[in-house]
Design a protein around this motif. Structure first.
Motif, PDB file in Angstrom:
ATOM      1  N   ASP A 208      39.329  22.912  96.600  1.00  0.00           N
ATOM      2  CA  ASP A 208      38.501  23.937  95.977  1.00  0.00           C
ATOM      3  C   ASP A 208      39.261  24.504  94.776  1.00  0.00           C
ATOM      4  O   ASP A 208      40.494  24.417  94.711  1.00  0.00           O
ATOM      5  CB  ASP A 208      38.165  25.065  96.956  1.00  0.00           C
ATOM      6  N   ARG A 209      38.519  25.101  93.852  1.00  0.00           N
ATOM      7  CA  ARG A 209      39.166  25.778  92.724  1.00  0.00           C
ATOM      8  C   ARG A 209      39.832  27.080  93.177  1.00  0.00           C
ATOM      9  O   ARG A 209      40.779  27.548  92.552  1.00  0.00           O
ATOM     10  CB  ARG A 209      38.136  26.078  91.634  1.00  0.00           C
TER      11      ARG A 209
ATOM     12  N   GLN B  36      44.062  22.375  94.863  1.00  0.00           N
ATOM     13  CA  GLN B  36      43.289  23.212  93.942  1.00  0.00           C
ATOM     14  C   GLN B  36      42.680  22.335  92.865  1.00  0.00           C
ATOM     15  O   GLN B  36      43.399  21.661  92.111  1.00  0.00           O
ATOM     16  CB  GLN B  36      44.167  24.288  93.328  1.00  0.00           C
ATOM     17  N   GLY B  37      41.364  22.310  92.812  1.00  0.00           N
ATOM     18  CA  GLY B  37      40.711  21.470  91.824  1.00  0.00           C
ATOM     19  C   GLY B  37      39.227  21.335  92.092  1.00  0.00           C
ATOM     20  O   GLY B  37      38.650  22.045  92.913  1.00  0.00           O
ATOM     21  N   ASP B  38      38.628  20.409  91.371  1.00  0.00           N
ATOM     22  CA  ASP B  38      37.187  20.206  91.397  1.00  0.00           C
ATOM     23  C   ASP B  38      36.794  19.262  92.534  1.00  0.00           C
ATOM     24  O   ASP B  38      37.312  18.143  92.626  1.00  0.00           O
ATOM     25  CB  ASP B  38      36.744  19.635  90.056  1.00  0.00           C
TER      26      ASP B  38
ATOM     27  N   GLY C 150      35.048  21.593  98.385  1.00  0.00           N
ATOM     28  CA  GLY C 150      34.436  22.898  98.162  1.00  0.00           C
ATOM     29  C   GLY C 150      34.666  23.785  99.368  1.00  0.00           C
ATOM     30  O   GLY C 150      33.755  24.438  99.870  1.00  0.00           O
TER      31      GLY C 150
ATOM     32  N   PHE D 105      34.143  17.596  92.900  1.00  0.00           N
ATOM     33  CA  PHE D 105      33.384  16.429  92.456  1.00  0.00           C
ATOM     34  C   PHE D 105      34.259  15.358  91.802  1.00  0.00           C
ATOM     35  O   PHE D 105      33.862  14.195  91.748  1.00  0.00           O
ATOM     36  CB  PHE D 105      32.277  16.866  91.495  1.00  0.00           C
ATOM     37  N   SER D 106      35.419  15.727  91.315  1.00  0.00           N
ATOM     38  CA  SER D 106      36.305  14.738  90.685  1.00  0.00           C
ATOM     39  C   SER D 106      37.454  14.315  91.590  1.00  0.00           C
ATOM     40  O   SER D 106      38.197  13.387  91.262  1.00  0.00           O
ATOM     41  CB  SER D 106      36.867  15.301  89.373  1.00  0.00           C
TER      42      SER D 106
ATOM     43  N   ALA E  81      25.919  23.471  94.864  1.00  0.00           N
ATOM     44  CA  ALA E  81      25.609  22.627  93.710  1.00  0.00           C
ATOM     45  C   ALA E  81      24.153  22.206  93.776  1.00  0.00           C
ATOM     46  O   ALA E  81      23.541  22.212  94.849  1.00  0.00           O
ATOM     47  CB  ALA E  81      26.505  21.393  93.700  1.00  0.00           C
TER      48      ALA E  81
ATOM     49  N   ARG F 217      24.012  16.860  91.625  1.00  0.00           N
ATOM     50  CA  ARG F 217      25.472  16.805  91.763  1.00  0.00           C
ATOM     51  C   ARG F 217      25.867  16.266  93.140  1.00  0.00           C
ATOM     52  O   ARG F 217      26.850  15.544  93.277  1.00  0.00           O
ATOM     53  CB  ARG F 217      26.068  18.201  91.549  1.00  0.00           C
TER      54      ARG F 217
END
Length: 206
Positions: free
Chosen positions: A73-74, A91-93, A51, A95-96, A116, A120
């Motif tokens: 991070d997105r 680039q992505g989530d 994040g 949490f996953s 969050a 979470r």
């Protein structure tokens, strides 16, 4: 590490950066946490910033501690950080995301100031502690409204202990309605001790 820092005015860590335009003011929270822990990652460490956007924590890790950082991070980071060869943007989530399983770094850190709800953050800690993916972690738990969620904080500490991590929860000067969790894998000091951080060396007085 002792806290507050007794030899500094009001016990406050030197966490102000005055000679650079920082991506965000959130960097001070990470600097306070590292000062409190008395240790920090260095150029031999691998650091995951989950994040990470806009990049305040990544900036400190890369520009002040000379770390290699995987920033997740997105949204993209500050353009200056996107051009830095020491930073790998994913680039992505947050949490996953899963770290590389063949990491050869001397010690691995995970830091996160992601926005969050506490549940979470508990899920995030369960994945990282359960997978033993990091030796050291600094994670912010943010609360809804104006009151802290003490049961969630206790659950985070218990979760860490169950997975053989020590965990300290601290509300720093630069925290709002949130608490910083500082985790250390109990066998990390034997495996490869982290860099010792002398108090007050990262920034200027606030």
């Amino acid at each position: 590490a002792e806290w507050p820092i007794w030899h500094l005015p009001a016990g406050l860590a030197k966490v102000d950066i005055t000679d650079e335009k920082m991506p965000s003011s959130a960097y001070r929270k990470l600097m306070e946490a590292l000062n409190c822990m008395g240790i920090c990652p260095d150029r031999s460490s691998k650091v995951y910033d989950l994040g990470a956007c806009p990049g305040g924590w990544t900036w400190i890790l890369c520009h002040f501690l000379d770390c290699t950082v995987v920033a997740v991070d997105r949204s993209e980071l500050d353009p200056r950080l996107m051009k830095d060869p020491r930073i790998a943007f994913r680039q992505g989530d947050a949490f996953s995301f899963e770290p590389s399983s063949d990491d050869s770094a001397s010690n691995v850190w995970m830091v996160s100031d992601v926005i969050a709800f506490p549940d979470r953050i508990l899920e995030l800690l369960e994945r990282w502690c359960g997978g033993r993916w990091a030796d050291f972690m600094v994670v912010t738990m943010k609360f809804h409204g104006d009151q802290p969620d003490f049961p969630a904080l206790q659950e985070a500490i218990d979760l860490a202990n169950d997975h053989k991590y020590t965990c300290r929860a601290k509300h720093f000067f630069n925290n709002k309605n949130e608490v910083t969790l500082m985790l250390c894998r109990q066998d990390a000091w034997k495996k490869n001790p982290p860099q010792v951080l002398k108090p007050g060396v990262l920034g200027a007085p606030m």
